[in-house]
Design an enzyme around this catalytic site. Structure first.
Site, PDB file in Angstrom:
ATOM      1  NE  ARG A  78      -6.093   1.563 -49.517  1.00  0.00           N
ATOM      2  CZ  ARG A  78      -6.961   0.572 -48.602  1.00  0.00           C
ATOM      3  NH1 ARG A  78      -6.505   0.694 -47.389  1.00  0.00           N
ATOM      4  NH2 ARG A  78      -8.259   0.366 -48.935  1.00  0.00           N
ATOM      5  CG  HIS A 103      -3.845  -6.374 -48.367  1.00  0.00           C
ATOM      6  ND1 HIS A 103      -3.181  -5.906 -47.063  1.00  0.00           N
ATOM      7  CD2 HIS A 103      -5.132  -6.362 -48.285  1.00  0.00           C
ATOM      8  CE1 HIS A 103      -4.371  -5.328 -46.481  1.00  0.00           C
ATOM      9  NE2 HIS A 103      -5.344  -5.500 -46.885  1.00  0.00           N
ATOM     10  CG  HIS A 173      -6.951  -9.055 -44.395  1.00  0.00           C
ATOM     11  ND1 HIS A 173      -8.351  -9.241 -44.405  1.00  0.00           N
ATOM     12  CD2 HIS A 173      -6.630  -7.749 -44.934  1.00  0.00           C
ATOM     13  CE1 HIS A 173      -8.836  -7.694 -44.819  1.00  0.00           C
ATOM     14  NE2 HIS A 173      -7.824  -6.994 -44.869  1.00  0.00           N
ATOM     15  CG  ASP A 244      -9.989   0.405 -43.928  1.00  0.00           C
ATOM     16  OD1 ASP A 244      -9.019  -0.463 -43.277  1.00  0.00           O
ATOM     17  OD2 ASP A 244      -9.985   0.332 -45.059  1.00  0.00           O
ATOM     18  CD  GLU A 306      -5.943  -5.630 -41.937  1.00  0.00           C
ATOM     19  OE1 GLU A 306      -5.107  -5.506 -42.852  1.00  0.00           O
ATOM     20  OE2 GLU A 306      -6.997  -5.334 -41.965  1.00  0.00           O
TER      21      GLU A 306
END
Length: 341
Positions: A78, A103, A173, A244, A306
């Site tokens: 982000r 992304h 991803h 996350d 990631e």
């Protein structure tokens, strides 16, 4: 060996090609030129994929696609407010996650067909030209994704060059699930070589400082069961509906940073990278997605690991460098090593 086949067409009639790489010990990797996407990765012929993917182009173009297997950019993760300032100039980006750019925007690199730049018996290189102003990012950028398959490992090398100072953060991803039957990753264990993680606000934007993992569900310095950590009564876990978050990795250079394991089968994935951070995403919003084999996903049916720079670094310099200068090369090398315990 490397073989090719048609994977279908885009709505405008452009073909999408699948490249299939096979190692000497039976590892099979299928990569699409659409998004430089890992469509499947199997332990052998006829085995289920340990990477979540779709059976057709429509799946990858649908709103249900949560970047499954794709290379994302120009800036992965982000960017707050879908804007950043570089050399005194504010650049407004495509906002595709509320007010943030996620992304790379609505038409990030995952939605493009990459050109074939080279292939041989064990590797594939795809290339993408991203023009000045693409989704709001400055400068012409040439990105490359090189997949190399060796005995029980996949090496992905992402590189980029530009003609104007810009920001770059590329990553793959893929969502992993090592269970042969594709059950939840709750029973998997995860180890991450990180002493600090990056707390986020209600928009999943970093609050600007790293915190010690000690005493939190983010302490993964020894292997922990994922299902236990995503249900921990911690405000950061509660806000994200799981994990996350970006982890500040120990060390530098290409080194092992994470181990994902599935105890019942003994399967293990070791991730090596030269990047400073690892975004761990426990598939918190996968519910209701239908993927390959008409399988309906549930929350937590896959985990993304990631390798990248920290999110929102273009707006928060303390989180590390995010720029690429003309004449320099951006490089992100990631290795997925597969074995059994």
């Amino acid at each position: 060996m490397t073989t090719t086949s048609s994977f279908g067409e885009l709505p405008d009639g452009s073909p999408v090609t699948a490249y299939r790489l096979t190692s000497g010990d039976g590892l099979v990797l299928t990569v699409l030129d659409l998004g430089a996407t890992v469509q499947s990765l199997t332990w052998g012929e006829g085995q289920p994929s340990i990477v979540i993917g779709y059976d057709d182009v429509a799946g990858y173009l649908s709103t249900d696609n949560d970047y499954q297997g794709a290379v994302v950019g120009r800036y992965a993760n982000r960017v707050a407010g879908a804007r950043f300032t570089l050399d005194g100039v504010e650049h407004r980006l495509d906002a595709n996650d509320a007010t943030s750019c996620l992304h790379g925007g609505h038409r990030g690199y995952d939605r493009r067909v990459w050109a074939l730049a080279g292939r041989d018996d064990r590797s594939l290189t795809l290339e993408l030209e991203s023009p000045d102003g693409d989704q709001g990012f400055p400068g012409n950028l040439r990105a490359r994704a090189r997949y190399e398959l060796t005995e029980r490992s996949v090496t992905l090398t992402l590189t980029a060059t530009c003609d104007r100072r810009t920001v770059v953060n590329l990553t793959n991803h893929s969502y992993f699930n090592l269970a042969p039957g594709g059950s939840s990753v709750d029973s998997h264990t995860l180890e991450v070589q990180a002493d600090q993680y990056l707390p986020v606000d209600g928009r999943s934007i970093p609050v600007g400082h790293l915190e010690d993992v000690t005493g939190t569900p983010f302490d993964l310095r020894t292997a922990a069961r994922i299902g236990d950590r995503v249900r921990a009564p911690h405000p950061q876990v509660r806000a994200a509906r799981g994990i996350d978050h970006s982890f500040q990795l120990r060390g530098s250079g290409l080194r092992p940073v994470a181990v994902l394991a599935e105890p019942a089968s003994g399967r293990r994935l070791t991730v090596l990278t030269d990047q400073p951070a690892l975004q761990v995403y426990t598939g918190n919003f996968l519910t209701g997605r239908t993927v390959a084999g008409d399988r309906l996903l549930r929350q937590g049916d896959g985990i993304a690991l990631e390798t990248q720079r920290h999110p929102d670094a273009p707006n928060q310099p303390a989180l590390g460098p995010a720029t690429l200068e003309p004449g320099d090369e951006y490089r992100n090398t990631t290795v997925w090593q597969l074995d059994r315990t």
